[in-house]
Motif scaffolding. Structure first.
Motif, PDB file in Angstrom:
ATOM      1  N   LYS A 100      -4.759  -3.503   3.399  1.00  0.00           N
ATOM      2  CA  LYS A 100      -4.060  -4.386   2.453  1.00  0.00           C
ATOM      3  C   LYS A 100      -4.126  -3.815   1.046  1.00  0.00           C
ATOM      4  O   LYS A 100      -3.125  -3.832   0.314  1.00  0.00           O
ATOM      5  CB  LYS A 100      -4.663  -5.786   2.501  1.00  0.00           C
ATOM      6  N   ALA A 101      -5.285  -3.293   0.666  1.00  0.00           N
ATOM      7  CA  ALA A 101      -5.424  -2.693  -0.664  1.00  0.00           C
ATOM      8  C   ALA A 101      -4.546  -1.449  -0.781  1.00  0.00           C
ATOM      9  O   ALA A 101      -3.886  -1.237  -1.807  1.00  0.00           O
ATOM     10  CB  ALA A 101      -6.884  -2.343  -0.929  1.00  0.00           C
ATOM     11  N   LEU A 102      -4.522  -0.635   0.270  1.00  0.00           N
ATOM     12  CA  LEU A 102      -3.688   0.559   0.273  1.00  0.00           C
ATOM     13  C   LEU A 102      -2.211   0.184   0.208  1.00  0.00           C
ATOM     14  O   LEU A 102      -1.428   0.825  -0.483  1.00  0.00           O
ATOM     15  CB  LEU A 102      -3.978   1.405   1.517  1.00  0.00           C
ATOM     16  N   THR A 103      -1.833  -0.874   0.902  1.00  0.00           N
ATOM     17  CA  THR A 103      -0.443  -1.331   0.884  1.00  0.00           C
ATOM     18  C   THR A 103      -0.028  -1.734  -0.523  1.00  0.00           C
ATOM     19  O   THR A 103       1.104  -1.475  -0.945  1.00  0.00           O
ATOM     20  CB  THR A 103      -0.238  -2.479   1.888  1.00  0.00           C
ATOM     21  N   ASP A 104      -0.929  -2.337  -1.273  1.00  0.00           N
ATOM     22  CA  ASP A 104      -0.617  -2.678  -2.668  1.00  0.00           C
ATOM     23  C   ASP A 104      -0.314  -1.408  -3.466  1.00  0.00           C
ATOM     24  O   ASP A 104       0.622  -1.390  -4.276  1.00  0.00           O
ATOM     25  CB  ASP A 104      -1.767  -3.456  -3.310  1.00  0.00           C
ATOM     26  N   GLN A 105      -1.073  -0.352  -3.231  1.00  0.00           N
ATOM     27  CA  GLN A 105      -0.813   0.920  -3.907  1.00  0.00           C
ATOM     28  C   GLN A 105       0.536   1.499  -3.454  1.00  0.00           C
ATOM     29  O   GLN A 105       1.296   2.025  -4.269  1.00  0.00           O
ATOM     30  CB  GLN A 105      -1.923   1.931  -3.606  1.00  0.00           C
ATOM     31  N   VAL A 106       0.822   1.404  -2.173  1.00  0.00           N
ATOM     32  CA  VAL A 106       2.081   1.911  -1.633  1.00  0.00           C
ATOM     33  C   VAL A 106       3.255   1.152  -2.242  1.00  0.00           C
ATOM     34  O   VAL A 106       4.280   1.745  -2.584  1.00  0.00           O
ATOM     35  CB  VAL A 106       2.104   1.833  -0.087  1.00  0.00           C
ATOM     36  N   LYS A 107       3.111  -0.152  -2.416  1.00  0.00           N
ATOM     37  CA  LYS A 107       4.190  -0.943  -3.014  1.00  0.00           C
ATOM     38  C   LYS A 107       4.485  -0.472  -4.432  1.00  0.00           C
ATOM     39  O   LYS A 107       5.656  -0.351  -4.819  1.00  0.00           O
ATOM     40  CB  LYS A 107       3.830  -2.432  -3.015  1.00  0.00           C
ATOM     41  N   ARG A 108       3.447  -0.182  -5.207  1.00  0.00           N
ATOM     42  CA  ARG A 108       3.655   0.320  -6.571  1.00  0.00           C
ATOM     43  C   ARG A 108       4.353   1.688  -6.532  1.00  0.00           C
ATOM     44  O   ARG A 108       5.286   1.951  -7.288  1.00  0.00           O
ATOM     45  CB  ARG A 108       2.330   0.393  -7.332  1.00  0.00           C
ATOM     46  N   LEU A 109       3.891   2.538  -5.629  1.00  0.00           N
ATOM     47  CA  LEU A 109       4.490   3.861  -5.460  1.00  0.00           C
ATOM     48  C   LEU A 109       5.954   3.730  -5.042  1.00  0.00           C
ATOM     49  O   LEU A 109       6.821   4.437  -5.536  1.00  0.00           O
ATOM     50  CB  LEU A 109       3.685   4.621  -4.410  1.00  0.00           C
ATOM     51  N   TRP A 110       6.225   2.810  -4.120  1.00  0.00           N
ATOM     52  CA  TRP A 110       7.576   2.592  -3.593  1.00  0.00           C
ATOM     53  C   TRP A 110       8.517   2.158  -4.721  1.00  0.00           C
ATOM     54  O   TRP A 110       9.669   2.602  -4.783  1.00  0.00           O
ATOM     55  CB  TRP A 110       7.494   1.547  -2.495  1.00  0.00           C
TER      56      TRP A 110
END
Length: 147
Positions: A100-110
């Motif tokens: 979930k924490a990594l997904t938050d980073q991926v969303k910012r990157l996306w």
């Protein structure tokens, strides 16, 4: 459509696809991810736990690709797999707290990647772009499925 028009369109789509994937890979590498894994994480964040076969369909990739991605993401602690209660041969996949924490980073990157990709386009074109791209994908999918 004549060949010159077709060539310009096909080459532009090809270049965009290759460059977008390469840029995605470069942005994901510091997170320890490979292209495709971010889509799996984002799908789980959107939908919640799901069976691997459903993930395969949702992502539009072959089941062995999802199996490989889930193994790698499970080994890194970002997802967990458990037998499905209704079918012990199937695995339910879900995000861990790390995922979930990594997904938050991926969303910012996306978001950053999308902004980078559409830089210089008018707002109306950006708003219309998902529809145009989805139509193009649908056109190709319809032909592929008919063969």
């Amino acid at each position: 459509m004549n060949f010159d028009q077709a060539d310009v369109i096909n080459q532009a789509i090809r270049r965009l696809s290759l460059r977008h994937r390469a840029r995605t890979a470069a942005l994901l590498a510091p997170l320890g991810l490979h292209p495709g894994q971010e889509a799996l994480l984002l799908e789980l964040a959107r939908t919640g736990p799901m069976i691997q076969a459903q993930l395969s369909e949702a992502l539009g990739v072959e089941p062995p690709s999802v199996t490989l991605m889930t193994r790698k993401l499970e080994a890194s602690g970002h997802i967990r797999r458990a037998p499905a209660p209704s079918d012990k041969r199937a695995s339910i996949v879900e995000l861990t707290d790390s995922g979930k924490a990594l997904t938050d980073q991926v969303k910012r990157l996306w978001c950053a990647l999308a902004e980078e990709t559409v830089t210089g386009l008018p707002a109306q074109t950006v708003a219309e772009l998902p529809g145009v791209l989805n139509t193009l994908s649908g056109n190709v999918d319809a032909r592929r499925l008919a063969v």
